[in-house]
Design a protein around this motif. Structure first.
Motif, PDB file in Angstrom:
ATOM      1  N   LEU A  20     -19.009 -64.496 123.429  1.00  0.00           N
ATOM      2  CA  LEU A  20     -19.398 -65.183 122.289  1.00  0.00           C
ATOM      3  C   LEU A  20     -20.397 -66.440 122.503  1.00  0.00           C
ATOM      4  CD1 LEU A  20     -15.593 -65.970 121.085  1.00  0.00           C
ATOM      5  CD2 LEU A  20     -17.280 -64.268 120.177  1.00  0.00           C
ATOM      6  N   ARG A  21     -21.149 -66.681 121.568  1.00  0.00           N
ATOM      7  CA  ARG A  21     -22.128 -68.063 121.502  1.00  0.00           C
ATOM      8  C   ARG A  21     -21.147 -69.214 121.267  1.00  0.00           C
ATOM      9  NH1 ARG A  21     -26.033 -65.919 117.176  1.00  0.00           N
ATOM     10  NH2 ARG A  21     -23.816 -65.587 116.587  1.00  0.00           N
ATOM     11  N   VAL A  22     -21.225 -70.125 122.062  1.00  0.00           N
ATOM     12  CA  VAL A  22     -20.400 -71.065 121.983  1.00  0.00           C
ATOM     13  C   VAL A  22     -21.327 -72.524 121.946  1.00  0.00           C
ATOM     14  CG1 VAL A  22     -18.301 -72.642 122.718  1.00  0.00           C
ATOM     15  CG2 VAL A  22     -18.478 -70.277 122.942  1.00  0.00           C
ATOM     16  N   LEU A  23     -21.174 -73.503 120.953  1.00  0.00           N
ATOM     17  CA  LEU A  23     -21.605 -74.717 121.205  1.00  0.00           C
ATOM     18  C   LEU A  23     -20.702 -75.874 121.208  1.00  0.00           C
ATOM     19  CD1 LEU A  23     -24.099 -76.591 120.769  1.00  0.00           C
ATOM     20  CD2 LEU A  23     -23.627 -76.449 118.202  1.00  0.00           C
ATOM     21  N   ASP A  24     -20.604 -76.606 122.187  1.00  0.00           N
ATOM     22  CA  ASP A  24     -19.513 -77.707 122.328  1.00  0.00           C
ATOM     23  C   ASP A  24     -20.413 -79.132 122.159  1.00  0.00           C
ATOM     24  OD1 ASP A  24     -17.616 -79.349 123.196  1.00  0.00           O
ATOM     25  OD2 ASP A  24     -17.285 -78.607 125.168  1.00  0.00           O
ATOM     26  N   THR A  44     -23.214 -73.623 125.228  1.00  0.00           N
ATOM     27  CA  THR A  44     -24.246 -74.764 125.458  1.00  0.00           C
ATOM     28  C   THR A  44     -23.444 -75.830 124.944  1.00  0.00           C
ATOM     29  OG1 THR A  44     -26.023 -73.316 124.445  1.00  0.00           O
ATOM     30  CG2 THR A  44     -26.335 -75.605 124.108  1.00  0.00           C
ATOM     31  N   GLY A  45     -23.726 -76.840 125.706  1.00  0.00           N
ATOM     32  CA  GLY A  45     -22.907 -78.148 125.508  1.00  0.00           C
ATOM     33  C   GLY A  45     -23.875 -79.237 125.204  1.00  0.00           C
ATOM     34  N   VAL A  46     -23.609 -80.063 124.347  1.00  0.00           N
ATOM     35  CA  VAL A  46     -24.475 -81.362 123.891  1.00  0.00           C
ATOM     36  C   VAL A  46     -23.790 -82.498 124.080  1.00  0.00           C
ATOM     37  CG1 VAL A  46     -25.699 -82.320 121.848  1.00  0.00           C
ATOM     38  CG2 VAL A  46     -25.321 -79.949 122.020  1.00  0.00           C
ATOM     39  N   GLU A  47     -24.438 -83.437 124.776  1.00  0.00           N
ATOM     40  CA  GLU A  47     -23.668 -84.808 125.218  1.00  0.00           C
ATOM     41  C   GLU A  47     -24.742 -85.697 125.250  1.00  0.00           C
ATOM     42  OE1 GLU A  47     -21.470 -87.604 125.545  1.00  0.00           O
ATOM     43  OE2 GLU A  47     -20.513 -85.927 125.554  1.00  0.00           O
TER      44      GLU A  47
END
Length: 234
Positions: A20-24, A44-47
């Motif tokens: 799966l393509r996951v965005l956190d 992909t994590g965004v912070e």
């Protein structure tokens, strides 16, 4: 609990073995992002917090090469997902423990929904605005309990003034952005009053089993400290 609940929803929605393509969004130190990368997903994590980003990068650096290749860290604000990604780019979007810090959540939620491919899963963890009186009440803070009935604002354990969300309000919002609520859980029902940093009890697995059962059972889940909401993109 959130990890178990999320895995349950992923297993029920996607084919076994599918990457799966996951965005956190608001990934913090990357606990969930790393866990999903270890499970074989592209994450992909965004912070935006530099300290959290440094912790996530340090944790990622200690992983095997295959896991490092499956995880990307983007420094940015969760409200700007449209700047970094195309609509429909992800199968799963996480936003855990973020909405309480956002004064006006509607633009953030709409942006998260746009990131989902059709049939994609949106996972939100929020402070339960319908149960704010419970924690002060259990601590014997009667004035605090009375005040909490008439507000969705509260002071968290970090001493920050933040906000909570009510289930009915979020249900309406998710329907309005095209990712209607599919299911929801309660989190931290029996353990919310445990002190931070407390050692796990000897009967941890029994405790987790009780929390898991309560988190999906009425009326217990309604008074949980946190709500885990799962919406599905139509």
């Amino acid at each position: 609990m959130v990890a178990r609940q999320l895995d349950e929803q992923i297993a029920g929605r996607f084919a076994v073995g599918r990457r799966l393509r996951v965005l956190d969004v608001g990934m913090g130190q990357g606990t969930q992002a790393l866990r999903l990368a270890r499970a074989g997903h592209q994450v992909t994590g965004v912070e935006r917090d530099a300290t959290m980003i440094a912790a996530a990068r340090e944790a990622l650096a200690g992983q095997p090469e295959g896991i490092r290749e499956r995880m990307r860290i983007v420094e940015g604000d969760g409200r700007d997902t449209g700047v970094h990604f195309l609509p429909g780019s992800f199968d799963v979007v996480l936003c855990h423990g973020v909405l309480m810090y956002v004064e006006e959540p509607d633009p953030l939620l709409a942006g998260l929904a746009r990131m989902l491919a059709p049939g994609g899963l949106l996972s939100l963890v929020v402070r339960n605005g319908d149960a704010l009186a419970l924690r002060p009440g259990l601590h014997g803070d009667w004035a605090g309990a009375l005040a909490a009935f008439d507000t969705t604002n509260y002071r968290n354990r970090l001493g920050l003034d933040v906000r909570a969300d009510r289930l009915a309000t979020l249900t309406a919002r998710l329907a309005g952005i095209g990712a209607p609520l599919h299911t929801w859980y309660g989190v931290r029902i029996f353990t919310d009053t445990a002190p931070d940093g407390a050692a796990p009890p000897d009967d941890l697995e029994t405790l987790l089993a009780a929390e898991e059962r309560a988190g999906r059972t009425d009326p217990y889940r309604s008074v949980a400290a946190l709500l885990h909401l799962c919406g599905v993109r139509g």
